[in-house]
Enzyme design. Structure first.
Site, PDB file in Angstrom:
ATOM      1  N   THR A 183      40.495  43.761 169.079  1.00 44.20           N
ATOM      2  CA  THR A 183      41.543  42.740 169.047  1.00 44.20           C
ATOM      3  C   THR A 183      40.884  41.384 168.811  1.00 44.20           C
ATOM      4  O   THR A 183      39.706  41.210 169.141  1.00 44.20           O
ATOM      5  CB  THR A 183      42.293  42.683 170.386  1.00 44.20           C
ATOM      6  N   GLU A 327      46.735  47.006 168.194  1.00 48.99           N
ATOM      7  CA  GLU A 327      46.973  48.155 169.076  1.00 48.99           C
ATOM      8  C   GLU A 327      48.044  49.105 168.540  1.00 48.99           C
ATOM      9  O   GLU A 327      48.234  50.198 169.063  1.00 48.99           O
ATOM     10  CB  GLU A 327      47.429  47.670 170.461  1.00 48.99           C
ATOM     11  N   TRP A 441      62.784  29.772 180.840  1.00 47.10           N
ATOM     12  CA  TRP A 441      61.851  29.873 179.729  1.00 47.10           C
ATOM     13  C   TRP A 441      62.397  29.190 178.484  1.00 47.10           C
ATOM     14  O   TRP A 441      63.554  29.370 178.118  1.00 47.10           O
ATOM     15  CB  TRP A 441      61.601  31.335 179.372  1.00 47.10           C
TER      16      TRP A 441
HETATM   17  P1  AMP Z   1      46.891  41.099 166.134  1.00 51.81           P
HETATM   18  O1  AMP Z   1      46.459  42.201 167.016  1.00 51.81           O
HETATM   19  O2  AMP Z   1      45.824  40.101 165.852  1.00 51.81           O
HETATM   20  O3  AMP Z   1      47.505  41.606 164.896  1.00 51.81           O
HETATM   21  O4  AMP Z   1      48.012  40.271 166.914  1.00 51.81           O
HETATM   22  C1  AMP Z   1      49.181  40.872 167.381  1.00 51.81           C
HETATM   23  C2  AMP Z   1      50.144  39.821 167.874  1.00 51.81           C
HETATM   24  O5  AMP Z   1      50.603  39.019 166.790  1.00 51.81           O
HETATM   25  C3  AMP Z   1      51.415  40.385 168.476  1.00 51.81           C
HETATM   26  O6  AMP Z   1      51.240  40.772 169.807  1.00 51.81           O
HETATM   27  C4  AMP Z   1      52.379  39.224 168.336  1.00 51.81           C
HETATM   28  O7  AMP Z   1      52.208  38.282 169.381  1.00 51.81           O
HETATM   29  C5  AMP Z   1      51.931  38.589 167.048  1.00 51.81           C
HETATM   30  N1  AMP Z   1      52.818  39.026 165.955  1.00 51.81           N
HETATM   31  C6  AMP Z   1      52.601  39.978 165.045  1.00 51.81           C
HETATM   32  N2  AMP Z   1      53.623  40.062 164.167  1.00 51.81           N
HETATM   33  C7  AMP Z   1      54.528  39.141 164.550  1.00 51.81           C
HETATM   34  C8  AMP Z   1      55.800  38.727 164.062  1.00 51.81           C
HETATM   35  N3  AMP Z   1      56.362  39.256 162.974  1.00 51.81           N
HETATM   36  N4  AMP Z   1      56.447  37.746 164.745  1.00 51.81           N
HETATM   37  C9  AMP Z   1      55.916  37.188 165.845  1.00 51.81           C
HETATM   38  N5  AMP Z   1      54.713  37.514 166.341  1.00 51.81           N
HETATM   39  C10 AMP Z   1      54.019  38.481 165.704  1.00 51.81           C
END
Ligand code: AMP
Length: 539
Positions: A183, A327, A441
């Site tokens: 991550t 994940e 919130w």
């Molecule tokens: P990563 O593992 O770097 O791909 O990050 C995942 C995180 O990106 C998720 O838990 C979300 O918080 C954010 N994320 C991914 N896609 C979206 C989306 N379409 N809208 C809002 N947040 C997103």
């Protein structure tokens, strides 16, 4: 009674063998420093087979991790297949992380070997003394191996030239580890996610569905999402399964490079985080490019503002929002309006597309309140999003923090949101980014989207900062479009009719740029850190 079907495992190996057999003459193009190289699926398969032999020759055992430190190129694609198909684990390293994080990741995964782009050798050389498990380096590029302190170092092309071309790929169990990715870790050390062949194959099928990205043979697909970020959202696998023409943007592509590649090669599908799409819009403001070939542009990684959808709609280009995480392999939901919404006005449909979408088949979602109770799907009841499914992480790789991320068999995403009666997920925040004002919130995502709807605003981030009376209040950090001017009062007047009064930011600061994470998202933690000594203006 048991079924009477053959027990054929779901392996990535099949995708590349099939592509060579059915799409042998279809092309894969890759931008290099000298222009664009191109070859066919027959070449991809042959070279992936040779790579399997090379790994054997270098003494890399089945199940060992093979690191990649590379941009999006045809050689990286060969690794995407050659490594897992030969029974090893492809470990894509995020080249944009801090050196200490990269060293932690390589040591934690115990990578046996690292394949590195010529262009990234100097960066890796600095880290090499810290890497305890790496036994060899293979450098990828055109021309002879550059002078390097990496030891022992081999030139990829030399190794491949000497290797047999026979298919070395063994029969594997479909649960065999195929790939892993850490991550992008905002707090603490990054956590490792290990994908099985089965998970990635099922994910590939889901991605290609008509109600996902609808990938098909006639597409020209350009994976712009880095191949070190969540498998480039699976596009290299999807594109290969269906035999599309593929275009790889190579080392450090600029928005102009991306536009040029789309125009020249008539790209139909490309994907990126909102920052990348904003870059494309900015490039278009400087000079026109013909992007009319694009039919579907998946976008995610952070919330896709409605204004971004609208600007692309005006160009006749459909941006499709998807939600996912490292994940979740990563795709879990995709946002398309339903047929029952066909008669809705465009603006209303756009509001649906600005949501994070409906879960793909086999992905289940639920919203859980702080007290552990499942929330109704009413589009209002907020809680943490939990997911489960065959391509959702079941445990982090050798990590004591794993237990805290699971709730009775569901993966706790750390994202906060709602699900409406149609099943559309809407993310309102990351749990750590929510703004708690007077016990309620405020959604930073919704505020940001509303601010970005202002025609003079290029980008915006809203963070919660401590407040004596309300615990936290929102501060809007805004980047204006080139040459524009805007005052705090003008922006607040724009927001006033659009958001609840108590959501209005207590202050607005104008910045030249927003800090970004290694994968191009707004780095909210860094932003909060930058405003640590900030004082609210006296009212
Ligand atoms: P990563 O593992 O770097 O791909 O990050 C995942 C995180 O990106 C998720 O838990 C979300 O918080 C954010 N994320 C991914 N896609 C979206 C989306 N379409 N809208 C809002 N947040 C997103």
């Amino acid at each position: 009674m048991n079924g009477l079907m053959m027990d054929e495992p779901l392996l990535l190996t099949h995708l590349v063998r099939r592509a060579a057999r059915l799409f042998w003459e279809k092309r894969i193009l890759s931008r290099t420093q000298f222009g664009v190289t191109e070859y066919t699926y027959a070449d991809l398969y042959r070279r992936a087979c040779q790579l399997g032999h090379v790994l054997e020759r270098l003494g890399i055992k089945a199940g060992e991790r093979v690191g990649t430190f590379a941009w999006n190129t045809f050689r990286h694609l060969e690794l995407y297949f050659g490594v897992p198909a030969s029974g090893r684990v492809l470990h894509t390293l995020n080249i944009r992380l801090f050196p200490e994080q990269i060293a932690y990741i390589v040591n934690h995964a115990e990578d046996a070997i690292i394949f590195v782009d010529y262009a990234l050798i100097p960066q890796l050389e600095k880290l090499a003394p810290e890497l305890r498990s790496v036994r060899a380096y293979v450098a990828m590029g055109d021309g002879p191996l550059p002078e390097t302190s990496l030891k022992p170092a081999y030139a990829y092309e030399d190794l491949l030239r000497e290797a047999p071309t026979s298919d070395p790929f063994p029969a594997l169990d479909e649960q065999t580890a195929a790939a892993m990715c850490y991550t992008s870790g905002t707090t603490g050390n990054p956590k490792g996610v290990v994908y099985s062949h089965r998970a990635l194959v099922l994910h590939t099928f889901a991605q290609c569905m008509a109600d996902a990205f609808g990938l098909r043979e006639s597409d020209v697909i350009m994976p712009v999402v880095p191949m070190f970020h969540a498998n480039a959202w699976g596009l290299p696998y999807g594109a290969t399964m269906i035999g599309a023409t593929q275009v790889y943007p190579g080392v450090q592509p600029t928005p102009e490079d991306i536009c040029q590649l789309i125009e020249t090669h008539r790209v139909t599908v490309t994907a990126g985080v909102p920052t990348v799409l904003l870059g494309i819009l900015a490039a278009l403001e400087k000079r026109p490019y013909d992007l009319s070939s694009l039919r579907c542009v998946p976008c995610g990684g952070s919330a896709v503002p409605e204004s971004l959808l609208e600007r692309f709609d005006a160009l006749g280009i459909t941006v499709v929002q998807a939600w996912g995480m490292t994940e979740t392999s990563p795709l879990a939901s995709v946002s398309h309006p339903l047929s029952v919404m066909a008669d809705w006005p465009e603006e209303r449909k756009r509001k649906v597309r600005a949501k994070q979408g409906r879960p793909l088949p086999f992905v289940e979602m639920r919203i859980v309140a702080e007290d552990g109770r499942e929330q109704p799907w009413d589009g209002k009841s907020v809680g943490e999003l939990e997911v489960r499914g065959p391509w959702i992480v079941g445990s982090y790789y050798r990590d004591e923090r794993s237990a805290a991320s699971f709730d009775r068999g569901w993966f706790k995403t750390g994202d906060i949101g709602t699900i409406d009666e149609y099943g559309y997920l809407q993310i309102t925040d990351r749990a750590k980014d929510v703004i708690k004002s007077g016990g309620e919130w405020i959604s930073s995502v919704e505020l940001e989207n509303t601010i970005m709807a202002h025609p003079k605003v290029a980008e915006a981030a809203v963070i919660g900062l401590p407040h004596e009376r309300w615990q936290e209040r929102p501060l809007a950090c805004v980047v204006l479009r080139p040459g524009e001017t805007l005052t705090k009062e003008e922006l607040l007047a724009f927001l006033e009719p659009r958001v609840a009064k108590w959501w209005l930011p207590d202050d607005v600061v104008f910045l030249d740029a927003l800090p970004k994470t290694s994968v191009g998202k707004v780095a909210k933690r860094e932003l909060r850190e930058n405003f640590r000594n900030y004082r609210w203006p006296a009212k």
